[in-house]
Design an enzyme around this catalytic site. Structure first.
Site, mmCIF file in Angstrom:
data_model
loop_
_atom_site.group_PDB
_atom_site.id
_atom_site.type_symbol
_atom_site.label_atom_id
_atom_site.label_comp_id
_atom_site.label_asym_id
_atom_site.label_seq_id
_atom_site.Cartn_x
_atom_site.Cartn_y
_atom_site.Cartn_z
ATOM 1 N N ASP A 6 -33.284 -58.378 -11.037
ATOM 2 C CA ASP A 6 -34.357 -57.729 -10.638
ATOM 3 C C ASP A 6 -34.150 -56.386 -10.238
ATOM 4 O O ASP A 6 -35.111 -55.516 -9.875
ATOM 5 C CB ASP A 6 -34.913 -58.425 -9.266
ATOM 6 N N ASP B 10 -29.301 -61.903 -5.291
ATOM 7 C CA ASP B 10 -30.290 -61.518 -4.324
ATOM 8 C C ASP B 10 -31.629 -60.725 -4.984
ATOM 9 O O ASP B 10 -31.282 -60.086 -5.838
ATOM 10 C CB ASP B 10 -29.657 -60.240 -3.743
ATOM 11 N N ASP C 50 -28.302 -62.965 -11.749
ATOM 12 C CA ASP C 50 -28.165 -62.214 -10.634
ATOM 13 C C ASP C 50 -28.739 -63.060 -9.517
ATOM 14 O O ASP C 50 -29.431 -63.958 -9.542
ATOM 15 C CB ASP C 50 -29.237 -60.735 -10.715
ATOM 16 N N ASP D 280 -28.418 -54.262 -11.983
ATOM 17 C CA ASP D 280 -28.725 -55.241 -13.235
ATOM 18 C C ASP D 280 -28.884 -54.437 -14.140
ATOM 19 O O ASP D 280 -28.533 -54.819 -15.347
ATOM 20 C CB ASP D 280 -29.772 -56.067 -12.745
#
Lengths: 223, 223
Positions: B173, B10, B8, B177
């Site tokens: 995070d 951001d 991921d 996800d």
């Protein structure tokens, strides 16, 4: 005192494979912490400049397409149009080795292309007849309005931020940086810059491909 | 042995202001030197993922729009369509605080928006009635096909590269996800991950916002 630092991207913040220098990112952030405004001007497209602005944390305007279009505070401002360049591309593709590139789908004021070296003079001459110019930015050729270049963008910021030329520092390495190196600003370059850029620079760093940022910012007393 | 690492962006490679971690860039490059394939999957748009792929030097496919569209070797592959999401946006904008965001001009398979927290249940329910889903990626909400998510993208790469799940490591995070954390792959997260992501992780790093990459790659014996 330097208030605005204008950076080219490819070859100035990146290596020959376009990998960005993590040292350059660190020292740009240190410069921003000193309240200097940083701007990027590249031949690349707006959303790519948006990504660089976001992920590096650039605090000033970023210009795409060699100064033809600006992104600042999530607003886009277009200074040129690509209609004429598109028509010329259609014509010249049939008469030369000119081939458009992948990122053109995101271009709004210019066309990017590749061609055989031997076609450079012919294509340049034909472009000029049509009020257009071509310029090479290390990774690709750009076709655009004859007045569209990085000096246009630097002058735009000079007016917007009410600066004098001696409060501006430009850093670049290749042919499409020449127009901004012809202004009466402070000029610095990495060791990998072209001979022309080096000859126009007030300061030539011994370091290259983004690793010159620490050195250049120190030289101008920013850090 | 881990052959594919899916990241991921951001909050996983960046801090809360979206500034990318220079440490993450360095350790991704070290992992690539060890012949591991790296992939990015983000809610962001294709040209932004193109920029990250180019400037970091990612060697595998990158997915934009939460897995809806792929960019690999300068080829784009679209798995979903945004027509239904656009129609729904028009409808829901009149009935709620939903406001589209700046980067939608570059979206091809989804819509990004912001809204008041109090509207979440209502908008989510209405989206579901229309075969759509909404998901939050730390910086914005995303509206898209109900089957469009990061697990779809991971499964696509599993097939393309002929891998087993235990050869894949995912790092993320936040809420968008979760689908890839529900697969039977290796799962790791930074210290800033949500409680849900932490509970689904095999390894939770003590470091955060990109600084977990060194730690995570060491834990899985990559470096």
């Amino acid at each position: 005192m330097i208030k605005l630092i204008v950076l080219d991207v490819d070859g100035t913040l990146t290596d020959g494979n376009r990998l960005i220098s993590t040292s350059a990112i660190k020292y740009i952030r240190k410069g921003i912490d000193k309240n200097v405004t940083f701007s990027l001007i590249s031949g690349n497209v707006v959303p790519v400049m948006f990504a660089l602005q976001t992920f590096i944390g650039i605090n000033g305007p970023v210009f795409a397409e060699n100064g033809g279009i600006l992104l600042y505070k999530n607003q886009i401002k277009k200074f040129f149009d690509k209609t004429r360049a598109e028509k010329f591309l259609e014509y010249i593709s049939k008469k030369s080795s000119v081939k458009p590139v992948f990122t053109n789908m995101w271009r709004e004021t210019s066309i990017a292309f590749n061609m055989d070296d031997s076609d450079e003079n012919y294509v340049s001459g034909e472009a000029e007849k049509n009020g257009l110019s071509i310029v090479n930015s290390r990774f690709t050729w750009h076709l655009m309005d004859k007045n569209q270049n990085k000096a246009y963008a630097v002058n735009y910021m000079k007016d917007q931020f009410e600066l004098n030329y001696d409060e501006i520092l430009v850093v670049g390495d290749s042919d499409n940086d020449v127009p901004m190196f012809n202004l009466n600003v402070n000029r610095a370059c990495p060791a990998n810059a072209t001979a022309t850029i080096k000859s126009k620079s007030d300061y030539v760093s011994k370091h290259r491909y983004g690793n010159e940022m620490e050195d250049v910012l120190n030289h101008y007393g920013i850090l």
